[in-house]
Write an enzyme that holds these catalytic residues in place. Sequence first.
Site, PDB file in Angstrom:
ATOM      1  N   GLU A  10      -1.030   5.708  -1.532  1.00  0.00           N
ATOM      2  CA  GLU A  10      -2.401   5.834  -2.015  1.00  0.00           C
ATOM      3  C   GLU A  10      -2.538   6.895  -3.102  1.00  0.00           C
ATOM      4  OE1 GLU A  10      -4.998   4.868   1.128  1.00  0.00           O
ATOM      5  OE2 GLU A  10      -6.641   6.022   0.277  1.00  0.00           O
ATOM      6  N   ASP A  39      -2.975   4.742   3.184  1.00  0.00           N
ATOM      7  CA  ASP A  39      -3.545   5.254   4.431  1.00  0.00           C
ATOM      8  C   ASP A  39      -3.850   4.076   5.344  1.00  0.00           C
ATOM      9  OD1 ASP A  39      -3.449   7.707   3.268  1.00  0.00           O
ATOM     10  OD2 ASP A  39      -5.586   7.786   2.760  1.00  0.00           O
ATOM     11  N   TYR A  75      -3.615  12.357  10.017  1.00  0.00           N
ATOM     12  CA  TYR A  75      -4.640  11.661   9.237  1.00  0.00           C
ATOM     13  C   TYR A  75      -6.043  12.065   9.697  1.00  0.00           C
ATOM     14  CZ  TYR A  75      -6.772   7.948   6.539  1.00  0.00           C
ATOM     15  OH  TYR A  75      -7.516   7.257   5.630  1.00  0.00           O
TER      16      TYR A  75
END
Length: 691
Positions: free
Chosen positions: A22, A121, A323
């Site tokens: 990403e 992600d 995350y």
Amino acid sequence: MSPIFHETTKLEQEPIVLIIAEKNIVARRIAHILSGGRYSVKKICGIPIYFFTLNGEKYASIGLKGHIMDYDFPQRFRKWSLPDLKDIIWSPLIVVAREAKHIEALKSLAPFVKRVIVATDYDREGELIGLEAVHVIKKAGKRNVEIKRMKFSAITREEILRAFRNLTEINKGLADAADARRAIDLIWGATLTRFFTLASNTSDVYSIGRVQTPTLALIVKREKEIESFVPQKYWEVVALLENGLKAKHKKGRFDSIEEAQRVKLRSTGLAEVFRVEKSTRKRRPPHPMDTTTFLALSASIGISVDRAMKIAEDLYRLGYISYPRTDNTVYPESLDLIGIAKRVCKGPYAQYLQLILSQETITPTRGPKETKDHPPIHPVEYLPIGKLSKEHEAIYDLITRYFLATLSPPSVWEHAIVHMKIGSEEYLLKGRRLVDPGWERILKLIEEESEEDEEMLKFDIVKGQKFKVHSIKVVEKKTRPPKRYTQASLVKEMERLGLGTKSTRHEIIRKLFSRRYVEGKYIRPTNLGRTVIELVEKFVPIISSSELTRKIEKEMDEIEAGKKCKEEVINNARRILKEIFEDLMKNVALVGNSIRESKKKDLESSKKVGICPKCGAPLIIAKSRRGKRFIMCINYPKCNVTYPLPQKGRIYILKETCAGGKIHKIKVVWREKGVKKEWILCPSDYKEKSE
Ligand SMILES: [Zn+2]
């Protein structure tokens, strides 16, 4: 080992496995981890690509910049017009490039790509970003390219290697949910924002959003509750005893002062203890950290939710935390909690490891919600002090302390209630004290004010004990209005009402501030924000209610679960919007009048710069649609008198006048290289410099 830099930019004609991350920093870290540091960098269209060889295969890793494509309306809708709006709702959307260089780089690589590994992600937006890149490669002629998915929750060596060994498939439902949200929000926002803006026939933009407007409505509603709040008086009877002890009458709140006075008169003589209740209570640490908890705690230490999310993303990409977007509040079995604790308990945290390991069994807390996508937010690596900014350190510290607390023993509090008689009346003394801090040694959570006194427990009060009474007081109190939202309480309320998602809430709050709909640490609406909600509630209350937004949010969950298809959900939203819009169009003149009237009221309450030389009405400072400030006659657009203003600096209106006494002079104050500068001028003499 340092990477080997190739000077050539020509691609070797070998098939490659393309890893799509990403962000650039993640692409580089993945290449670094998988190649053991033996990778080379080439720039294609200015975008760095990381090449390496693994098990005889050639790999390339590219980092994007979030979404590389976006939706827009066809050319004919670029210009805002009221008659076009009914067509905009059902207009097909076109896909436009958002990151042209990244798209070009992907196209250049496409002919050599034999397999794609999507390593964005792992959530709705990430899946969609990955598929956008796949779309570019397929369109460049690689129709049948093999696609794999690499899922990870932290960018550490172990996690990346594990994910690489366990490649899975793309989850189209996940990407479709993000795609539907993007399409619906565009159509919804464009139709309603354009309608209100065009209907107003003023220079202001009245922005309406599917999640934004119900959120703003919460803030306006709270402000109105505060304004209409009538405080109620009540009284408490307090006995001041020797040793500084303060006992309160058992009844607590008296609604009449006469009754409180009578109680005071009956409270004579010594205070005599007739019962002591003691108890110890254990307090468990808080449940594992989800995104809402994280954002709320960050806001409570003074970092805005939007900023906190950006910092958390940095920490994640640099491999310090897991995350940061998750609703999960249960640690998965597979997570090596003790291993992580050992790894991060260095520096200021070293002292806490013993506390955790000394427990017979370590039982981490569990929260109410369990999801399978990501674990609750936790640190993955120790962040040495001084390596990143102070704000990064503060966010890392919060996450690390919180994580360690969830593994720690409960704290133990001793509570005591002392019942005493003064004359014929009963009074209470309440106290508590921390006996064993447990997890509270690591993490201090801000809590509601407590009336319990810590001092009182020092006296070891027993039954039969007597105290001198210095005085009995009747204290007047007032009920308090509801509190304004803070970013912390707002983000929690949004989650409770189903407004937005873990990935969008902080962004919605940021927009409300940047569009000047709300202001302040204790959030209150501006006049503009209030006007928008008043209009919406008058003409289309459904778009400020949370039910409709929640319903659409639920449909997106159903897309993710594969129960509904994307097109069906988008078209449903279009149908609802069409009904709303048709109602609005019937009232277009009324809407316009309402907006202009409330704007006029706002203008009349703003500061006057002078008197219009043409019509004699007040002149005020206004903002154009493009954000430029200028002086205008309050009768605009009927009267067209305007004066330009300098765009930089703060403007103060002075008492002194010019232009024959009709206009006040202004003072502009600004800073240039840290030096304060000011300029006094007559607005009617100011000429705009052409920029
Ligand atoms: Zn005028």
